[in-house]
Every structure is written in C-alpha cells, then in structure tokens.
Enzyme design. Structure first.
Site, PDB file in Angstrom:
ATOM      1  N   CYS A 162     -10.565 -11.786 -29.103  1.00 30.66           N
ATOM      2  CA  CYS A 162      -9.072 -11.856 -29.367  1.00 30.66           C
ATOM      3  C   CYS A 162      -8.574 -13.198 -29.182  1.00 30.66           C
ATOM      4  O   CYS A 162      -7.651 -13.408 -29.852  1.00 30.66           O
ATOM      5  CB  CYS A 162      -7.735 -11.409 -28.414  1.00 30.66           C
ATOM      6  SG  CYS A 162      -8.801  -9.354 -28.059  1.00 30.66           S
ATOM      7  N   HIS A 305       0.659 -14.188 -27.599  1.00 31.69           N
ATOM      8  CA  HIS A 305      -0.060 -13.368 -28.007  1.00 31.69           C
ATOM      9  C   HIS A 305      -0.060 -11.803 -27.588  1.00 31.69           C
ATOM     10  O   HIS A 305      -0.275 -11.094 -28.454  1.00 31.69           O
ATOM     11  CB  HIS A 305      -1.587 -13.443 -26.885  1.00 31.69           C
ATOM     12  CG  HIS A 305      -2.672 -12.996 -26.910  1.00 31.69           C
ATOM     13  ND1 HIS A 305      -3.107 -13.265 -28.040  1.00 31.69           N
ATOM     14  CD2 HIS A 305      -3.536 -11.995 -26.655  1.00 31.69           C
ATOM     15  CE1 HIS A 305      -4.765 -12.264 -28.027  1.00 31.69           C
ATOM     16  NE2 HIS A 305      -4.630 -11.217 -26.605  1.00 31.69           N
ATOM     17  N   GLU A 316       1.401 -13.622 -19.772  1.00 33.00           N
ATOM     18  CA  GLU A 316       1.230 -14.741 -20.618  1.00 33.00           C
ATOM     19  C   GLU A 316       2.687 -14.758 -20.300  1.00 33.00           C
ATOM     20  O   GLU A 316       2.986 -15.979 -20.584  1.00 33.00           O
ATOM     21  CB  GLU A 316       1.470 -14.103 -22.031  1.00 33.00           C
ATOM     22  CG  GLU A 316       1.744 -14.774 -23.041  1.00 33.00           C
ATOM     23  CD  GLU A 316       1.292 -14.660 -24.727  1.00 33.00           C
ATOM     24  OE1 GLU A 316       1.443 -15.177 -25.477  1.00 33.00           O
ATOM     25  OE2 GLU A 316       1.442 -13.146 -24.580  1.00 33.00           O
ATOM     26  N   LYS A 337       2.569  -9.278 -33.470  1.00 25.39           N
ATOM     27  CA  LYS A 337       1.576  -8.253 -33.306  1.00 25.39           C
ATOM     28  C   LYS A 337       2.597  -6.779 -33.103  1.00 25.39           C
ATOM     29  O   LYS A 337       2.278  -5.336 -33.017  1.00 25.39           O
ATOM     30  CB  LYS A 337       0.828  -8.692 -32.042  1.00 25.39           C
ATOM     31  CG  LYS A 337      -0.686  -9.104 -31.821  1.00 25.39           C
ATOM     32  CD  LYS A 337      -1.608  -8.958 -30.227  1.00 25.39           C
ATOM     33  CE  LYS A 337      -2.452  -9.985 -30.860  1.00 25.39           C
ATOM     34  NZ  LYS A 337      -2.255 -11.557 -30.716  1.00 25.39           N
ATOM     35  N   HIS A 342      -3.092  -5.378 -32.894  1.00 27.09           N
ATOM     36  CA  HIS A 342      -3.533  -6.836 -32.635  1.00 27.09           C
ATOM     37  C   HIS A 342      -4.557  -6.624 -33.532  1.00 27.09           C
ATOM     38  O   HIS A 342      -5.870  -5.623 -33.560  1.00 27.09           O
ATOM     39  CB  HIS A 342      -4.518  -6.361 -31.057  1.00 27.09           C
ATOM     40  CG  HIS A 342      -4.787  -7.595 -30.427  1.00 27.09           C
ATOM     41  ND1 HIS A 342      -5.062  -8.431 -31.535  1.00 27.09           N
ATOM     42  CD2 HIS A 342      -5.290  -7.483 -29.078  1.00 27.09           C
ATOM     43  CE1 HIS A 342      -5.694  -8.983 -30.277  1.00 27.09           C
ATOM     44  NE2 HIS A 342      -5.678  -8.869 -29.028  1.00 27.09           N
ATOM     45  N   PHE A 401     -10.799 -10.983 -23.853  1.00 30.11           N
ATOM     46  CA  PHE A 401     -11.727 -10.381 -23.671  1.00 30.11           C
ATOM     47  C   PHE A 401     -12.257 -11.399 -22.981  1.00 30.11           C
ATOM     48  O   PHE A 401     -12.399 -12.282 -23.477  1.00 30.11           O
ATOM     49  CB  PHE A 401     -11.776  -9.102 -24.108  1.00 30.11           C
ATOM     50  CG  PHE A 401     -11.416  -8.038 -23.695  1.00 30.11           C
ATOM     51  CD1 PHE A 401     -10.252  -8.291 -23.228  1.00 30.11           C
ATOM     52  CD2 PHE A 401     -12.426  -6.777 -24.001  1.00 30.11           C
ATOM     53  CE1 PHE A 401      -9.256  -6.839 -22.963  1.00 30.11           C
ATOM     54  CE2 PHE A 401     -11.358  -5.776 -24.556  1.00 30.11           C
ATOM     55  CZ  PHE A 401      -9.609  -5.487 -23.840  1.00 30.11           C
TER      56      PHE A 401
END
Length: 416
Positions: A162, A305, A316, A337, A342, A401
């Site tokens: 990501c 994010h 975050e 998002k 995403h 990830f």
C-alpha cells in the site's frame, strides 16, 4: 548535488473520475466512488462493495491490438502517465536519457493470472497465452510507460504494498535531487478487483463486509471495520526546478521531503506504538525544514493513509501526533479513501495528487461517512464537508503490509 524538485504534470484514473479535473471535483464535493461490485458476480463472496473504475476506456490511450496484450493495471498506468505527460508538456524538451520512470504496483497483473490459471485447469498448458508472463509481471507497467515515452533514464518498479505509490514518488524525488535524472514519470497503479483477490483479502480479515456503500469506508470513525478495495492509477511528472523554469513549465508544487521506514514488526498489522510511521513523517518534516519550511507559519494538511481498519487508523493517529507534536493544533487530516476506497499500489500516487491540489486551491477534501468519534482517533479529520485552508505544506502518508511506511512533503510553489 541537491537540486530542487517540482511537480509539473498529473494524471489520474480512479473510482471518482479518470482525469484530474473530475477526480478533484469529486473529492472536494465528497462524492463517493464506492458501490456494489459490478464487474463480476459476488453471490459466493462475503464482500459486496468496491471502488471500481467504470469510466475508463483503454482505447483512448492505446490501440485495440495492444489492449489484448496488456493487463488492466498496465492500461491504467498508461492512461495516467499519458495524461501527466500531456499536462506537463515536457516530451519535446528533455533528453530521453535524462527522463525516467518510477511506476509501481502492489500486486501486478492478477486479472491475467486468474484468467490463465483457469485456462490451465480447464484446457491445459497448450492454451496458455504467449503474452501471459509479460502481462502479469508487476514491472511491466513501468517498462511499458518507458517505451511509450522513450524514457531511457532510470526505470524502476517499486513494490511496497500500500506504500508503493508514495515510495515510487519519493525515490524518484531523490534520483532527481541528486542529479541522476532531470525528470521522472512517477506513480502507482493497481487493477486487482477480481474474485480471487477479493476472496484473499476477505479471508485475511482485511476487508469490510458492510454492504451499504455509503457506510463501508468510514476512516477514523468508531464503527470502522475494514477497508474497501479500490483500483486505478496516479502519475506525476517530477522535474528539476531549473529545467522546468527554463522551458516555462506550469508548476503545481515543490517536493520538499520524503520519509521511508519499516516497522519490522508484523506482516499486516502496524506497530502498536506507531514507531515506524512516526519516524517516516518526522523524516519528511525534517527534510522540509532543511529546505526552509517553517512549520509554525501556517496550517498543515495531511492526506492520511486512513484505511478504515481498526488498527491502522488508531496507529496512524498516534504516528501523526508523535511526529507533529505542538504543531498538531494547526493540522487538518483527511482520508480520501473514504471516497475512492483503498487503491493499494496506486493509493499513494493519487493521494499525492490530492495533496498537491489541496495546496494549489486552498481546499482540503473531506473524510466522508464520518459520524461517530473514536476516543483513539481524536484529530480534526475534516468530517463530511471540505474546508478552506491557508497552507504552504501538505503531507501524504502511506502505510503498507510488511510494515512499509512512507511520507511525502509538498510545499506550495510561489516562484521563490
């Protein structure tokens, strides 16, 4: 060598529009691109929603015989790159050996992989397409973009899940800053809304099973329960400032910082103390300050994010607070998002474009669907309605990830 780097072109393929103007108008007006999946039957799947690209025609960018030889993730990359190059006007003003491509993908050609695996199982190896491998491999988007524009400089395909789009732009920034190229087509692309990919993400407990599209992706809201898959591509033209000025280029913003760290903690979960994420943001801020950015001079916008997963949004928020310190009181945070879903490897690229346009227009896009505050997420997330802002600095954060953390810092370009 420490050259200044600016953005002179942008291109977007997204669930809320497949050109920059439509994309940006959708974001600032809170338009949701998430809906029930239309590209395949979801009867056997727990997940029913996604942020699909529905207004993209590859024939607008490539010939018909090329369409059947390219996976959709490469088609999206070409669409965004062609838009960005046209926007920048750089094509006839640069030595091809000084033009590069940093275009990444988190997953690559999974449409092709899924199709060819089905052929193998039902028809045998003789029916596998001779184009299977070059269509599937994740570097082929970068290579195809380079071929399209005769970009003979550095060509790299970044794969950091990501964080791919953010890392692609950040590494391209460093290449130009230190003199290895004069311009880079940088960004990310993804076309992975397929039954196999949706089933895989579902079974690793990453996706929401909420069926109401308007409530499926609600970053930082207490009710959040998983992310929504999106798709598309984003491309930016990064260019040496002196080169851009010499040719009279339009300049969107200046890249002034980049942070890149790893949690080294878990393959999918963020570090609970947000150590790596905070360091990535701090690195980008420190570099920006070295280049003359004064944090106390204006409000700061952070395109987070913000995936709408319980762990990411909490972690975050902590990372942002640790990195910003006292400056947090002048900081606005939003997650686009909530509108696009995403976009995986493309997310960092389209969100960088959103950050740059926020600086240009003095408008922060909202986090839509937000209604129930979470005590663990206690920042100003610009809920539901856009906000005007007087800001010289925007940050774009990506967390992937594998523990990948990336942060880009952009400064409003004023001609100084």
């Amino acid at each position: 060598m420490n050259r200044r780097v600016v953005i002179t072109g942008c291109g977007v393929v997204s669930p809320v529009g497949s050109n920059v103007d439509t994309f940006w108008e959708s974001l600032v007006n809170g338009k949701c691109g998430i809906d029930l999946i239309k590209k395949f039957d979801t009867a056997d799947l727990k997940v029913k929603v996604a942020g699909e690209v529905l207004d993209f025609d590859p024939l607008d960018y490539i010939k018909k015989n090329e369409v059947r030889k390219t996976d959709i993730f490469t088609q999206y990359a070409l669409g965004a790159a062609i838009q960005a190059m046209a926007d920048s006007g750089i094509q006839d003003h640069i030595d091809p050996t000084r033009l590069g491509v940093y275009m990444g993908s988190g997953i690559g050609g999974i449409h092709t992989l899924e199709t060819e695996c089905a052929k193998m199982a039902t028809k045998g190896p003789s029916r596998i397409s001779p184009h299977f491998i070059p269509m599937m491999i994740s570097n082929i988007a970068a290579g195809t973009v380079a071929i399209r524009f005769n970009a003979q400089g550095p060509c790299v395909s970044v794969t950091t899940a990501c964080a791919t789009g953010t890392n692609s732009i950040g590494e391209a920034y460093r290449v130009i800053k230190h003199g290895y190229a004069d311009a880079i087509i940088a960004g990310g692309t993804e076309g992975s809304i397929t039954p196999l990919a949706v089933a895989g993400f579902t079974n690793c407990m990453a996706l929401t099973t909420t069926t109401d599209p308007s409530q499926a992706c609600i970053p930082f809201d207490k009710r959040r329960n998983g992310f929504v898959m999106g798709e598309g591509a984003g491309a930016l033209i990064l260019e040496d400032l002196e080169t851009a000025l010499k040719r009279g280029a339009k300049i969107y913003a200046e890249v002034v910082g980049y942070g890149n760290t790893c949690d080294a903690y878990h393959i999918t979960a963020p570090h609970p103390e947000a150590i790596g994420g905070a360091r990535a943001i701090s690195q980008a801020l420190a570099e920006a300050q070295e280049l003359g950015v004064i944090l106390e001079d204006s409000q700061i916008y952070i395109n987070a994010h913000g995936t709408s997963t319980p762990l990411n949004d909490k972690s975050e928020t902590l990372a942002i607070k640790k990195a910003l310190g006292d400056n947090i009181t002048r900081t606005l945070v939003s997650s686009t998002k909530s509108m696009t879903g995403h976009m995986l490897g493309a997310a960092g690229a389209v969100e960088a474009i959103a950050s740059v346009l926020a600086l240009r227009d003095g408008v922060v896009p909202p986090t839509i669907g937000y209604s129930e505050p979470d005590p663990d997420c206690d920042l100003d997330y610009v809920p539901n309605v856009k906000r005007e802002i007087q800001s010289d600095l925007a940050l774009s954060v990506s967390l992937g990830f594998g523990g990948h953390n990336g942060c880009l810092a952009f400064r409003k370009y004023t001609g100084v």
